[in-house]
Motif scaffolding. Structure first.
Motif, PDB file in Angstrom:
ATOM      1  N   VAL A 184      -6.396 -47.361 -13.821  1.00 41.00           N
ATOM      2  CA  VAL A 184      -5.075 -46.695 -14.007  1.00 41.00           C
ATOM      3  C   VAL A 184      -3.990 -47.789 -14.559  1.00 41.00           C
ATOM      4  CG1 VAL A 184      -3.123 -45.395 -13.011  1.00 41.00           C
ATOM      5  CG2 VAL A 184      -5.447 -44.520 -12.456  1.00 41.00           C
ATOM      6  N   ALA A 185      -4.084 -48.729 -14.028  1.00 42.03           N
ATOM      7  CA  ALA A 185      -3.245 -50.055 -14.408  1.00 42.03           C
ATOM      8  C   ALA A 185      -3.596 -50.165 -15.479  1.00 42.03           C
ATOM      9  CB  ALA A 185      -3.374 -51.271 -13.343  1.00 42.03           C
ATOM     10  N   SER A 186      -4.845 -50.261 -15.974  1.00 42.32           N
ATOM     11  CA  SER A 186      -5.145 -50.687 -17.373  1.00 42.32           C
ATOM     12  C   SER A 186      -4.507 -49.596 -18.499  1.00 42.32           C
ATOM     13  CB  SER A 186      -6.596 -50.944 -17.567  1.00 42.32           C
ATOM     14  OG  SER A 186      -7.137 -51.903 -16.776  1.00 42.32           O
ATOM     15  N   LEU A 187      -4.728 -48.192 -18.192  1.00 45.17           N
ATOM     16  CA  LEU A 187      -4.425 -47.217 -18.945  1.00 45.17           C
ATOM     17  C   LEU A 187      -2.827 -47.144 -19.164  1.00 45.17           C
ATOM     18  CD1 LEU A 187      -6.598 -44.200 -17.760  1.00 45.17           C
ATOM     19  CD2 LEU A 187      -6.794 -45.962 -19.676  1.00 45.17           C
ATOM     20  N   ALA A 188      -2.021 -47.531 -17.841  1.00 43.08           N
ATOM     21  CA  ALA A 188      -0.541 -47.741 -18.040  1.00 43.08           C
ATOM     22  C   ALA A 188      -0.162 -48.848 -18.999  1.00 43.08           C
ATOM     23  CB  ALA A 188      -0.266 -47.807 -16.575  1.00 43.08           C
ATOM     24  N   ALA A 189      -1.037 -49.965 -18.895  1.00 43.70           N
ATOM     25  CA  ALA A 189      -0.614 -50.932 -19.605  1.00 43.70           C
ATOM     26  C   ALA A 189      -0.633 -50.720 -21.181  1.00 43.70           C
ATOM     27  CB  ALA A 189      -1.556 -52.334 -19.305  1.00 43.70           C
ATOM     28  N   LEU A 190      -1.629 -49.641 -21.601  1.00 42.55           N
ATOM     29  CA  LEU A 190      -2.009 -49.230 -22.855  1.00 42.55           C
ATOM     30  C   LEU A 190      -0.973 -48.253 -23.472  1.00 42.55           C
ATOM     31  CD1 LEU A 190      -5.894 -48.987 -23.023  1.00 42.55           C
ATOM     32  CD2 LEU A 190      -4.271 -50.489 -24.141  1.00 42.55           C
ATOM     33  N   GLY A 191      -0.023 -47.711 -22.520  1.00 40.25           N
ATOM     34  CA  GLY A 191       0.818 -46.477 -22.772  1.00 40.25           C
ATOM     35  C   GLY A 191       0.366 -44.920 -22.544  1.00 40.25           C
ATOM     36  N   PHE A 192      -0.626 -44.948 -21.602  1.00 37.23           N
ATOM     37  CA  PHE A 192      -1.443 -43.845 -21.323  1.00 37.23           C
ATOM     38  C   PHE A 192      -0.726 -42.998 -20.322  1.00 37.23           C
ATOM     39  CE2 PHE A 192      -5.824 -44.765 -23.777  1.00 37.23           C
ATOM     40  CZ  PHE A 192      -4.963 -44.826 -25.031  1.00 37.23           C
ATOM     41  N   VAL A 193      -0.023 -43.525 -19.565  1.00 37.63           N
ATOM     42  CA  VAL A 193       0.257 -43.130 -18.121  1.00 37.63           C
ATOM     43  C   VAL A 193       1.912 -42.906 -18.466  1.00 37.63           C
ATOM     44  CG1 VAL A 193       0.690 -43.513 -15.662  1.00 37.63           C
ATOM     45  CG2 VAL A 193      -1.258 -44.200 -16.830  1.00 37.63           C
ATOM     46  N   ARG A 194       2.303 -41.653 -17.873  1.00 35.07           N
ATOM     47  CA  ARG A 194       3.567 -41.341 -18.050  1.00 35.07           C
ATOM     48  C   ARG A 194       4.356 -41.352 -16.643  1.00 35.07           C
ATOM     49  NH1 ARG A 194       4.811 -35.398 -19.871  1.00 35.07           N
ATOM     50  NH2 ARG A 194       4.402 -36.400 -22.184  1.00 35.07           N
ATOM     51  N   ARG A 195       3.768 -41.181 -15.623  1.00 34.65           N
ATOM     52  CA  ARG A 195       4.462 -41.203 -14.329  1.00 34.65           C
ATOM     53  C   ARG A 195       3.245 -41.749 -13.283  1.00 34.65           C
ATOM     54  NH1 ARG A 195       9.125 -38.773 -12.352  1.00 34.65           N
ATOM     55  NH2 ARG A 195       9.390 -37.570 -14.367  1.00 34.65           N
ATOM     56  N   LEU A 196       3.843 -42.340 -12.412  1.00 35.89           N
ATOM     57  CA  LEU A 196       3.104 -42.711 -11.375  1.00 35.89           C
ATOM     58  C   LEU A 196       3.845 -42.239  -9.995  1.00 35.89           C
ATOM     59  CD1 LEU A 196       1.445 -46.454 -11.835  1.00 35.89           C
ATOM     60  CD2 LEU A 196       0.452 -44.280 -11.687  1.00 35.89           C
ATOM     61  N   ASP A 197       3.257 -41.481  -9.117  1.00 30.58           N
ATOM     62  CA  ASP A 197       4.136 -40.775  -8.228  1.00 30.58           C
ATOM     63  C   ASP A 197       5.234 -40.369  -8.752  1.00 30.58           C
ATOM     64  OD1 ASP A 197       2.124 -41.146  -6.417  1.00 30.58           O
ATOM     65  OD2 ASP A 197       2.704 -43.106  -5.639  1.00 30.58           O
ATOM     66  N   ASP A 198       6.516 -40.714  -8.259  1.00 34.18           N
ATOM     67  CA  ASP A 198       7.452 -40.602  -8.564  1.00 34.18           C
ATOM     68  C   ASP A 198       8.476 -41.357  -9.529  1.00 34.18           C
ATOM     69  OD1 ASP A 198       7.671 -38.220  -7.336  1.00 34.18           O
ATOM     70  OD2 ASP A 198       8.288 -39.128  -5.424  1.00 34.18           O
ATOM     71  N   ARG A 199       7.669 -42.517 -10.083  1.00 36.13           N
ATOM     72  CA  ARG A 199       8.028 -43.497 -10.746  1.00 36.13           C
ATOM     73  C   ARG A 199       7.551 -43.291 -12.299  1.00 36.13           C
ATOM     74  NH1 ARG A 199       5.757 -48.567 -12.219  1.00 36.13           N
ATOM     75  NH2 ARG A 199       4.010 -47.885 -10.801  1.00 36.13           N
ATOM     76  N   GLU A 200       8.395 -43.488 -13.231  1.00 37.39           N
ATOM     77  CA  GLU A 200       8.317 -43.414 -14.688  1.00 37.39           C
ATOM     78  C   GLU A 200       7.868 -44.697 -14.950  1.00 37.39           C
ATOM     79  OE1 GLU A 200       8.809 -41.103 -16.925  1.00 37.39           O
ATOM     80  OE2 GLU A 200       9.633 -39.342 -15.789  1.00 37.39           O
ATOM     81  N   VAL A 201       6.818 -44.632 -15.839  1.00 43.63           N
ATOM     82  CA  VAL A 201       6.126 -45.744 -16.407  1.00 43.63           C
ATOM     83  C   VAL A 201       6.542 -46.076 -17.982  1.00 43.63           C
ATOM     84  CG1 VAL A 201       3.817 -46.980 -17.036  1.00 43.63           C
ATOM     85  CG2 VAL A 201       4.120 -45.354 -14.960  1.00 43.63           C
ATOM     86  N   SER A 202       6.924 -47.211 -18.161  1.00 41.51           N
ATOM     87  CA  SER A 202       7.346 -47.323 -19.781  1.00 41.51           C
ATOM     88  C   SER A 202       6.062 -47.461 -20.471  1.00 41.51           C
ATOM     89  CB  SER A 202       8.404 -48.739 -19.694  1.00 41.51           C
ATOM     90  OG  SER A 202       7.183 -49.781 -19.212  1.00 41.51           O
ATOM     91  N   SER A 203       6.368 -46.782 -21.617  1.00 38.43           N
ATOM     92  CA  SER A 203       5.267 -46.730 -22.760  1.00 38.43           C
ATOM     93  C   SER A 203       5.780 -46.797 -24.202  1.00 38.43           C
ATOM     94  CB  SER A 203       4.396 -45.454 -22.469  1.00 38.43           C
ATOM     95  OG  SER A 203       5.097 -44.391 -22.483  1.00 38.43           O
TER      96      SER A 203
END
Length: 426
Positions: free
Chosen positions: A69-88
């Protein structure tokens, strides 16, 4: 233990792997089947730990879902982790954003494709049986005023290029893939190109349709002009269109650059990024020639893909070298000569006609070169800045090494003078 919310992702099976990505940004990766299973379980609302346990129970494989999931977040695939917005990265703004897939669904119709190919084939048959319809290079010189020919040909070429790219855009949009038409560079060439990276998540027939749509339209336009000439008689403007379109189709066969045929070839060879891998392999061979061996960049690729990349690397190096030599000759023997004549005429124009001719020539030539520089800088500016920063960061080290080398040379000179004086004194 986290709950994950993804951006809209497209997925399709591709051999032993799956292609996963965002159509709105064009980012895609290849993941194994249990990676796709992890994404689907997380999309169903399971936490990362629950998804890991479920995958282990169903496949017998332990999967580090949190790291995945961390790798997918770095690629901009993840919108939100729990209640935290992920920059993409933001979605790429497409060309004609109001154009929807429902508006251009007809662009993927086999009936349309058959009609276009029929027109192209009929035009070729008409030209084969009527030699007067075949275009000649002299048709480009339709006016005695060179400036008029140059400006009109440039305008016509750009208009036809836009139609070519519009075909790519419409077929991609019909498949639900946003596309963007923009200027770009291929070696020394200034080109108009359409970014349809999101087509990776479509089926093979749709991908091939998007790749070949521009060339099919080019051939259909050329065939239509030939049929019009067969019905109404030869016309210089129609001949110019035919010749321009045939040249455009021929340049698409230069697969050592990323042309339409290159993308088709890459897909047929089942290569993920043929150009990038071939470039890395060519640099690797260059390092070996300089006796700086390193790790083979093709390690880990399937044997069939390795053979394809090696063969393409040779073609890419040879084709690029020949293209650059040709570009240098055109620049030095045509472009600069024409520009020099125009500037010489402007320095002492014999009349307003000659001055207007020189101004138009200079504007067209300098305008094209300026567009090339702007397109090249937009594509490579980040790399240039990174290289400049890297060079500045190494500058103190380089200075220290230079000072150390200077001191060693100075010490060697003193030692040499000392030994020489002793030898002379003895």
């Amino acid at each position: 233990m986290s709950r994950v919310e993804f951006h809209p992702l497209g997925m399709r099976e591709d051999g032993s792997e799956w292609i996963v990505g965002r159509a709105d940004t064009g980012s895609h990766i290849a993941v194994p089947p249990h990676g796709v299973l992890a994404i689907r379980l997380l999309q169903q609302g399971l936490t990362t730990s629950e998804a890991a346990l479920r995958i282990e129970r169903e496949t017998g494989q332990r999967t580090a879902v949190d790291s995945f999931v961390a790798s997918l977040a770095a690629l901009g695939f993840v919108r939100r982790l729990d209640d935290r917005e992920v920059s993409s990265p933001p979605p790429v703004r497409p060309t004609f954003p109001r154009l929807r897939a429902a508006h251009v669904r007809w662009a993927l119709s086999p009936v349309l494709h058959g009609a276009l190919l029929t027109v192209a084939f009929a035009g070729a048959v008409a030209a084969a049986f009527n030699p007067r319809l075949r275009p000649h290079w002299q048709d480009l010189l339709w006016s005695g005023q060179g400036t008029v020919v140059l400006a009109a040909q440039a305008a016509l070429t750009w208009a036809l290029l836009f139609l070519h790219e519009l075909a790519h855009l419409l077929t991609a949009r019909a498949a639900g893939v946003p596309g963007r038409i923009r200027l770009g560079t291929r070696l020394q060439f200034l080109v108009m190109q359409t970014d349809v990276s999101g087509v990776w998540q479509c089926d093979r027939r749709t991908r091939f349709t998007v790749y070949l749509s521009g060339m099919v339209l080019d051939l259909a336009l050329a065939g239509g002009c030939l049929l019009a000439e067969a019905a109404a008689g030869p016309h210089r403007l129609l001949a110019v269109v035919v010749l321009t379109k045939l040249v455009a189709v021929a340049t698409e066969l230069l697969v050592f650059m990323r042309t339409d045929v290159y993308f088709l070839l890459q897909d047929l060879l089942s290569c993920r990024n043929l150009y990038r891998d071939a470039s890395a392999y060519a640099r690797h061979l260059g390092s070996r020639l300089l006796r700086r061996p390193g790790r083979d960049p093709l390690t880990g690729l399937p044997p069939a893909e390795q053979r394809a990349v090696r063969s393409y690397a040779l073609l890419m190096v040879a084709g690029s070298a020949g293209s650059l030599v040709l570009g240098y000759l055109i620049l030095t023997r045509v472009t600069l000569v024409l520009l020099g004549r125009a500037l010489h005429t402007l320095a002492a124009p014999p009349g307003w006609t000659a001055a207007a001719d020189a101004i138009t020539t200079a504007v067209v030539l300098l305008g094209l070169q300026g567009l090339w520089v702007a397109a090249w800088w937009r594509r490579h500016s980040a790399r240039v800045r990174a290289g400049a920063q890297w060079g500045l960061s190494l500058r103190p080290v380089a200075v220290r090494r230079r000072d150390a080398a200077f001191r060693s040379v100075r010490f060697g000179c003193r030692l040499g003078r000392c030994l020489w004086s002793r030898r002379r004194g003895g």
